[in-house]
Each structure stands twice: as structure tokens, then as C-alpha cells.
Design an enzyme around this catalytic site. Structure first.
Site, PDB file in Angstrom:
ATOM      1  N   ASN A  91       1.012  -1.469   0.089  1.00  0.00           N
ATOM      2  CA  ASN A  91       0.121   0.086  -0.208  1.00  0.00           C
ATOM      3  C   ASN A  91       0.939   1.292   0.062  1.00  0.00           C
ATOM      4  OD1 ASN A  91       0.794  -0.629   2.728  1.00  0.00           O
ATOM      5  ND2 ASN A  91      -1.134   0.041   3.483  1.00  0.00           N
ATOM      6  N   ASN A 276      -5.619  -0.863  13.215  1.00  0.00           N
ATOM      7  CA  ASN A 276      -6.218  -1.772  12.381  1.00  0.00           C
ATOM      8  C   ASN A 276      -5.839  -2.948  12.138  1.00  0.00           C
ATOM      9  OD1 ASN A 276      -7.974  -2.804  10.514  1.00  0.00           O
ATOM     10  ND2 ASN A 276      -7.857  -1.216   8.787  1.00  0.00           N
ATOM     11  N   ASP A 303       3.331  -5.645  11.758  1.00  0.00           N
ATOM     12  CA  ASP A 303       2.433  -4.719  11.060  1.00  0.00           C
ATOM     13  C   ASP A 303       3.151  -3.273  11.277  1.00  0.00           C
ATOM     14  OD1 ASP A 303       0.467  -3.654   9.644  1.00  0.00           O
ATOM     15  OD2 ASP A 303      -1.060  -3.932  11.113  1.00  0.00           O
ATOM     16  N   HIS A 307       3.990   6.585  10.805  1.00  0.00           N
ATOM     17  CA  HIS A 307       3.470   7.608  10.236  1.00  0.00           C
ATOM     18  C   HIS A 307       3.829   8.967  10.988  1.00  0.00           C
ATOM     19  CE1 HIS A 307      -0.143   5.476   8.510  1.00  0.00           C
ATOM     20  NE2 HIS A 307      -0.495   5.160   9.761  1.00  0.00           N
ATOM     21  N   GLY A 322      -2.177   2.820  12.992  1.00  0.00           N
ATOM     22  CA  GLY A 322      -1.044   2.215  12.775  1.00  0.00           C
ATOM     23  C   GLY A 322       0.110   2.436  13.801  1.00  0.00           C
TER      24      GLY A 322
END
Length: 433
Positions: A91, A276, A303, A307, A322
Site C-alpha cells: 500500500n 487496524n 505490522d 506515520h 498504525g
């Protein structure tokens, strides 16, 4: 240098031995060995030696999100966290749905040279869930072994069925972000008492459970390999257990934060705890630990989701989900699984190195610490605690949910094919910056 002498290390926490590494391969293991002439020495001082850690789920943000992370900074964080291989999710911007992008990710990772960076290809074009991406081209041209629309669920059952059929033919893995978007529209926190008290829209665990059940049925029919990303619900564990008992080729991961944190952390409305899938209840957290110990959940995957501050230091509703994970993962696993006696260090090696490498089909990672095996290794001081400070981590971002927390187990050194990449909290060398 790919020649190394490691003195007084305890493989898997067992008895201490010395190791000789030549040309990136372990050539001798024994007690009282002498360091060969001209070979760098690493005095392990009785610390635990593990196979290099493998992370099936990281976000390195490059290309397009370099304000939050780059392949270079993410590789530094990985090496300092004890990892020798990571899988970079697609992504990005542009999305890694073509060989052009996946080849760039692999090439850039090799240029940095601190950790093996494996690109994860998108399942669908643009992560839109409508049209399959060029799975065959990415698999053949840039060696992609795992495909995922992570961040988005492949909601359409027909599209998912076709993806699994292609995956079966290509002998690759489809990793699903299990979330029925029709059940999570506007959701902000785990559906339950905490969300109700805070006035946040609820995110039902059913949204995860139902997609996993559907996909296990599709994978059984296609005879494909399915991997379930970031399992968070106790009810999903029940689905996985049943599917595995029925012979479905399904594997699953749990994140460190879903092993440790619960939705009780949301009471401060601090967006650092927004993730998430969301943090769930203490009962779910306990179920994750038990399932990991049992083997129903196969691996720990971080994961890792950095950010930049403008995406996190804002109102809860608009903050991006996140958390950082690469440099804290081993410590959280030590705290949640080793200290309570749910796993020993052999078990840690299984869930953080051996099984991830097996799922991804990496022949030179997750190997036993034995003569003739590649020297991808992690040295850990299991008895040394440390305090997490986001500003001191190697990532560009600092969005760690463990800020100020005191955790056990310090990564002392990381070895990639016989070459020290990290030592005593510092990067040893890298090809480019």
C-alpha cells in the site's frame, strides 16, 4: 566481512558454545574454540542466540510515503530489532501492483543491505478489490512470493476465489486483511464497553471472523495457501482451529500489540493507540497468547506502520491507524510469552523466524543454528530491560504505543549472512544511506 567468531553464545538459551562463521556460513560449533586469525570476534557473554528474525508484515512506505519511513530507515529499525528479513506491504504510492514497483522495492532493499527486503505484491489493481493485479508477472520477474491488499480486504468473494486459484497455480501465498467493510463503516474502536463509554463507533470482531471463515472455505476449494493477517479476535482463533483440523492450508499471524495491549488504552483518546484491526478486550489478548503458544496462530508479525506526526498528532477520528513495531517486537514477545512461561526461546525462534520463513518460502532464513547453515543470527540479552522512547528509535516516525514502557530483552547484535549489521544499539554498516 562475512567471517566471524562468536564466543560464548547460548543457542536458543541452551548451553554456551563458540561458533565460527566463514563466507556467511556456520562452519564450526563447539566449546573452547580459538578465534581464527583475522576474523572479527563477537563476545556473546552467555547471551541467547537465535536465528535471524523474519517479519511477514511491515510497511516501509517507499515509494510515496517517505515522510513517514523509507526502505533505508525501516531497514535500520529492522536490523536493530534483530530482523534479517522483512516483507514490505504494497500500500505505497504508486501501489506495488506491477513488477516495476516490486522490483524497485527489492532493488532498494538490496542497495541498503541491512536486511533482506521482500516485496509483497498487491492482489488487485490499485488495492481496489475489483481486478486482479499481474500476479504471475510479479512472481516470475521479481520473485514475489506473497500477495496482499493489506489495509484493504479483498471483499468480493469471486475476486478472492480467483486470486486463490492463481496462487495455487503459482505456488504463492495470499495474505488477507480480514475485514468486512460493510460491518466496519465509520468504526473507530473495538465494539464493546470501552467504545460505548468513549462515544466511539464500534468495530465488531464479527467483521474479521466472517471473512476468515469464508476465505478458509475458498482456500480449501482452490487448494491454495491462505495467510491471515493480524488476527485480533478470540472467535477468529476458533475458526482457524477448525479450518486447520479440516486440512485447510491456512496460516495466521498476531501482532505484538495484540498480544499486550487492550482497548482500555483508548481512554486517553491518544491516536497512538489507534490501529487496524483495533485493540480488543483482555479476553481477546489472552486468547491470542494461548493460540500462539498452541500453534493455531503460527507467527508474530509486527505490522510495523510508521506515520509522520501530521497523521497521528490530530483528532482521533481523522488520525491514521498504525503503530511502530520492528524494534520492540522481540521485547513484547519476551514479556507476553516468555516471562509467563508460554514459550521458551526455542518457541520464540519458531514463531519469529522458522515458521515465518517456511510460510514465505525463504530457503536461507529461519534455519537451525547448526554447521553448514547460513549465519543469519540474532543475539539477545534476555535479562537486560530497557525503556522505550519513540524519539530514539530508528524510524522517521515515533508513533510507538510503548512510550516510556520498560520491557525485557535487548537485541545486542544482528548478523546477516555472517556480516554484523547491528551491534550494541548501533548500525554497523550499510551500503548506502
Amino acid at each position: 566481512m562475512t567471517d566471524l567468531f562468536i564466543r560464548n553464545a547460548r543457542p536458543y538459551g541452551d548451553d554456551a558454545v563458540d561458533l565460527v562463521v566463514r563466507d556467511g556460513v556456520i562452519t564450526e560449533i563447539g566449546t573452547g574454540l580459538e578465534a581464527p586469525d583475522g576474523v572479527e570476534t563477537l563476545d556473546a557473554r552467555g547471551r541467547v542466540l537465535l536465528p535471524g528474525l523474519v517479519d511477514l508484515h511491515v510497511h516501509l512506505r517507499e515509494p510515496g510515503g517517505e515522510e513517514s519511513e523509507t526502505i533505508a530507515t525501516g531497514s535500520r529499525a529492522a536490523a536493530l530489532g534483530g530482523f534479517t528479513a522483512v516483507f514490505a506491504m504494497p500500500n505505497t504510492s504508486p501501489v506495488a501492483d506491477t513488477d516495476v514497483v516490486t522490483s524497485h522495492v527489492r532493488r532498494r532493499g538490496a542497495e541498503v543491505g541491512l536486511v533482506d527486503v521482500h516485496p509483497v505484491g498487491a492482489v488487485t489493481v490499485g488495492l481496489k478489490g475489483e481486478k486482479l493485479a499481474e500476479l504471475g508477472t510479479m512472481a516470475s520477474a521479481s520473485g514475489v512470493r506473497m500477495f496482499s491488499d493489506d489495509g484493504h480486504c479483498v471483499n468480493d468473494p469471486l475476486v478472492m476465489r480467483r486470486a486463490l486459484e492463481y496462487a495455487s497455480a503459482l505456488d504463492v501465498v495470499i495474505a488477507q486483511h480480514a475485514e468486512d467493510h460493510r460491518l466496519t463503516a465509520g468504526a473507530q474502536a473495538n465494539e464493546g464497553v470501552v467504545a460505548s463509554r468513549l462515544g466511539l463507533a464500534g468495530w465488531p470482531a464479527t467483521a474479521e471472523e466472517t471473512i476468515v471463515a469464508r476465505d478458509c472455505a475458498l482456500a480449501r476449494e482452490a487448494r491454495a495457501r491462505l495467510h491471515v493477517c493480524h488476527v485480533s479476535s478470540a472467535r477468529t482463533v476458533d475458526v482457524l482451529r477448525s479450518a486447520k483440523a479440516a486440512g485447510v492450508t491456512v496460516s495466521a499471524e498476531v501482532t505484538p500489540h495484540h498480544l499486550l495491549l487492550t482497548d482500555a488504552a483508548l481512554t486517553s483518546y491518544d491516536p497512538v493507540n489507534k490501529v487496524n484491526p483495533p485493540l480488543r478486550t483482555a479476553a481477546d489478548t489472552q486468547a491470542m497468547r494461548a493460540a500462539l503458544a498452541e500453534g493455531v496462530i503460527d507467527v508474530v508479525a509486527t505490522d510495523h506502520a510508521p506515520h509522520a506526526s501530521q497523521y497521528k498528532d490530530t483528532e482521533w477520528q481523522v488520525a491514521k491507524p498504525g503503530m511502530l513495531g520492528l524494534q520492540t517486537a522481540l521485547s513484547v514477545v519476551a514479556h507476553t510469552m516468555v516471562e509467563p512461561g508460554l514459550l521458551d526461546w526455542h518457541g520464540v525462534a519458531r514463531v519469529m523466524s522458522e515458521r515465518p520463513a517456511e510460510i514465505a518460502g525463504l530457503p536461507d532464513q529461519g534455519r537451525p543454528i547448526a554447521v553448514g547453515e547460513p549465519a543469519n543470527l540474532t543475539l539477545v540479552d534476555a535479562d537486560e530491560p530497557w525503556t522505550v522512547r519513540g524519539a530514539s528509535l530508528a524510524s522517521i516516525a515515533s508513533n510507538t504505543p510503548y512510550e516510556g514502557m520498560r520491557l525485557p530483552a535487548v537485541v545486542v547484535a544482528t548478523v546477516l549472512r555472517g556480516r554484523l549489521t547491528a551491534r550494541d544499539g548501533r548500525i554497523v554498516e550499510q551500503v548506502t544511506t
